[in-house]
Design an enzyme around this catalytic site. Structure first.
Site, mmCIF file in Angstrom:
data_model
loop_
_atom_site.group_PDB
_atom_site.id
_atom_site.type_symbol
_atom_site.label_atom_id
_atom_site.label_comp_id
_atom_site.label_asym_id
_atom_site.label_seq_id
_atom_site.Cartn_x
_atom_site.Cartn_y
_atom_site.Cartn_z
ATOM 1 N N SER A 44 -11.417 24.720 9.065
ATOM 2 C CA SER A 44 -11.633 25.495 10.293
ATOM 3 C C SER A 44 -10.753 26.724 10.296
ATOM 4 C CB SER A 44 -11.288 24.671 11.534
ATOM 5 O OG SER A 44 -11.957 23.454 11.531
ATOM 6 N N ARG A 97 -16.844 20.247 3.772
ATOM 7 C CA ARG A 97 -15.954 19.092 3.796
ATOM 8 C C ARG A 97 -16.607 17.934 4.552
ATOM 9 N NH1 ARG A 97 -10.518 21.037 5.413
ATOM 10 N NH2 ARG A 97 -9.551 20.328 3.493
ATOM 11 N N THR A 98 -16.475 16.750 4.009
ATOM 12 C CA THR A 98 -16.842 15.528 4.734
ATOM 13 C C THR A 98 -15.565 14.927 5.290
ATOM 14 O OG1 THR A 98 -18.743 15.103 3.297
ATOM 15 C CG2 THR A 98 -17.873 13.229 4.505
ATOM 16 N N HIS A 99 -15.534 14.715 6.598
ATOM 17 C CA HIS A 99 -14.315 14.196 7.225
ATOM 18 C C HIS A 99 -14.309 12.670 7.264
ATOM 19 C CE1 HIS A 99 -13.899 18.362 8.756
ATOM 20 N NE2 HIS A 99 -12.608 18.088 8.753
ATOM 21 N N GLU A 198 -4.672 13.726 19.159
ATOM 22 C CA GLU A 198 -3.614 12.760 19.430
ATOM 23 C C GLU A 198 -3.272 12.700 20.922
ATOM 24 O OE1 GLU A 198 -3.361 15.292 17.185
ATOM 25 O OE2 GLU A 198 -4.027 13.895 15.635
ATOM 26 N N SER A 217 -7.747 15.842 8.004
ATOM 27 C CA SER A 217 -8.313 15.975 6.654
ATOM 28 C C SER A 217 -7.165 16.044 5.645
ATOM 29 C CB SER A 217 -9.176 17.242 6.567
ATOM 30 O OG SER A 217 -8.375 18.405 6.692
ATOM 31 N N ASN A 240 -3.800 25.309 17.262
ATOM 32 C CA ASN A 240 -3.354 24.881 18.595
ATOM 33 C C ASN A 240 -2.011 24.184 18.456
ATOM 34 O OD1 ASN A 240 -5.381 22.716 17.371
ATOM 35 N ND2 ASN A 240 -3.907 21.603 18.608
HETATM 36 I I1 8IG Z 1 -8.173 22.495 14.461
HETATM 37 O O1 8IG Z 1 -4.220 19.041 17.280
HETATM 38 C C1 8IG Z 1 -7.170 20.835 14.850
HETATM 39 N N1 8IG Z 1 -7.389 19.751 14.145
HETATM 40 N N2 8IG Z 1 -5.384 15.566 14.537
HETATM 41 N N3 8IG Z 1 -4.793 17.333 15.921
HETATM 42 C C2 8IG Z 1 -5.550 16.846 14.908
HETATM 43 N N4 8IG Z 1 -6.440 17.552 14.260
HETATM 44 C C3 8IG Z 1 -6.581 18.831 14.648
HETATM 45 C C4 8IG Z 1 -5.849 19.411 15.667
HETATM 46 C C5 8IG Z 1 -4.902 18.618 16.352
HETATM 47 N N5 8IG Z 1 -6.247 20.685 15.786
#
Ligand code: 8IG
Length: 277
Positions: A44, A97-99, A198, A217, A240
């Site tokens: 991303s 990507r496969t998560h 989380e 990932s 973020n």
């Molecule tokens: I973009 O705050 C992204 N991916 N676990 N936590 C987790 N994955 C994320 C976050 C996040 N922001």
């Protein structure tokens, strides 16, 4: 779709490396490039980086390559590209990507990495969008991954496969990246299972156990890359501040916007780093 029913990686009797070898054959045939030197997975926020790395000589739908799953999420590009750098190195760009949270098992999660290795890549560059625990990392900050904590409780390794993970995120490659951008900070990436973000308590736990970045990932992929003998370089774009570090709720929209804002800067950085690999 029949895709989920008759997937070659879902049969435990199938050798995942044999499926990766078939995928690499597909890539060679469809791109006309016999061997790739470097593989790059775009997470991303990193989507535009491929355009600056060099000239795209072929673009494939990931679904035309053995073992690749359909992308789960809008914004995750389901394509594979073959790019040639100005110095003539071949880069396999994985936008598909496969998560782990998709629930299709780890074999599918790491198939792109194993395929890249089978296609000849000795270097695996993994990028992602992630949450930051360090309050100095504002959304839009790219950071190097120095190490990881795998909180998925799972592994791409099967059986008694004891792989050394010392220096998994290559010190040599991190030094190289920092020569290009001395302001790059680095941190320990915690892979959570997701797909929920989380709780603040989980972020405090991640911090307590030595984590700086939270994501969904990369750690499982890095393990598979090391198993395949590749040198790994990892970048997180902090899109973020992790839950509880910022007081407002996390939104997927916020994540997308931070990615878009940072895109030109991080794309240029990534292109320069790949040019030096
Ligand atoms: I973009 O705050 C992204 N991916 N676990 N936590 C987790 N994955 C994320 C976050 C996040 N922001």
């Amino acid at each position: 779709m029949s895709d989920t029913i008759h997937h070659p990686l879902d049969d435990p009797a199938t050798d995942p490396f044999e499926v990766a070898a078939r995928a690499a054959d597909d890539i060679a045939r469809l791109t006309g490039v016999d061997r790739h030197d470097i593989a790059l997975t775009l997470g991303s926020g990193w989507g535009k980086a491929a355009d600056l790395i060099g000239e795209t000589t072929a673009t494939l739908a990931a679904t035309d390559v053995t073992g690749f799953s359909k992308p789960a999420l809008a914004g995750h590009v389901g394509s594979l590209r073959s790019v040639v750098t100005p110095s003539g190195r071949r880069v396999l760009v994985i936008g598909a990507r496969t998560h782990y949270y998709e629930g299709h098992g780890v074999r599918r999660v790491v198939h792109s990495v194993r395929t890249a290795a089978a296609a000849g890549a000795r270097t695996m560059v993994l990028t992602n969008g992630a949450g930051g625990i360090k309050p100095t990392w504002k959304p839009g900050t790219p950071v190097l991954i120095s190490d990881h904590i795998n909180l998925t409780g799972d592994s791409p390794l099967e059986g008694a496969t004891f792989i050394d993970l010392t220096d998994l995120y290559s010190t040599r490659l991190r030094d190289l990246a920092r020569r290009i951008d001395p302001s790059l900070d680095e941190g320990v990436y915690c892979q959570f299972r997701g797909p929920q973000y989380e709780t603040p308590a989980e972020v405090r736990m991640a911090k307590t156990i030595g984590g700086h970045i939270v994501g969904m990932s990369t750690a499982l992929e890095a393990i598979a890359a090391r198993q395949a003998g590749m040198e790994v370089l990892g970048f997180s774009l902090i899109t973020n501040m992790a839950a509880g570090i910022q007081t407002t709720p996390l939104s997927h929209q916020e994540v997308i916007e931070a990615g878009q804002q940072a895109e030109p800067v991080i794309s240029a950085l990534l292109a320069r780093v790949i040019g030096e690999l």
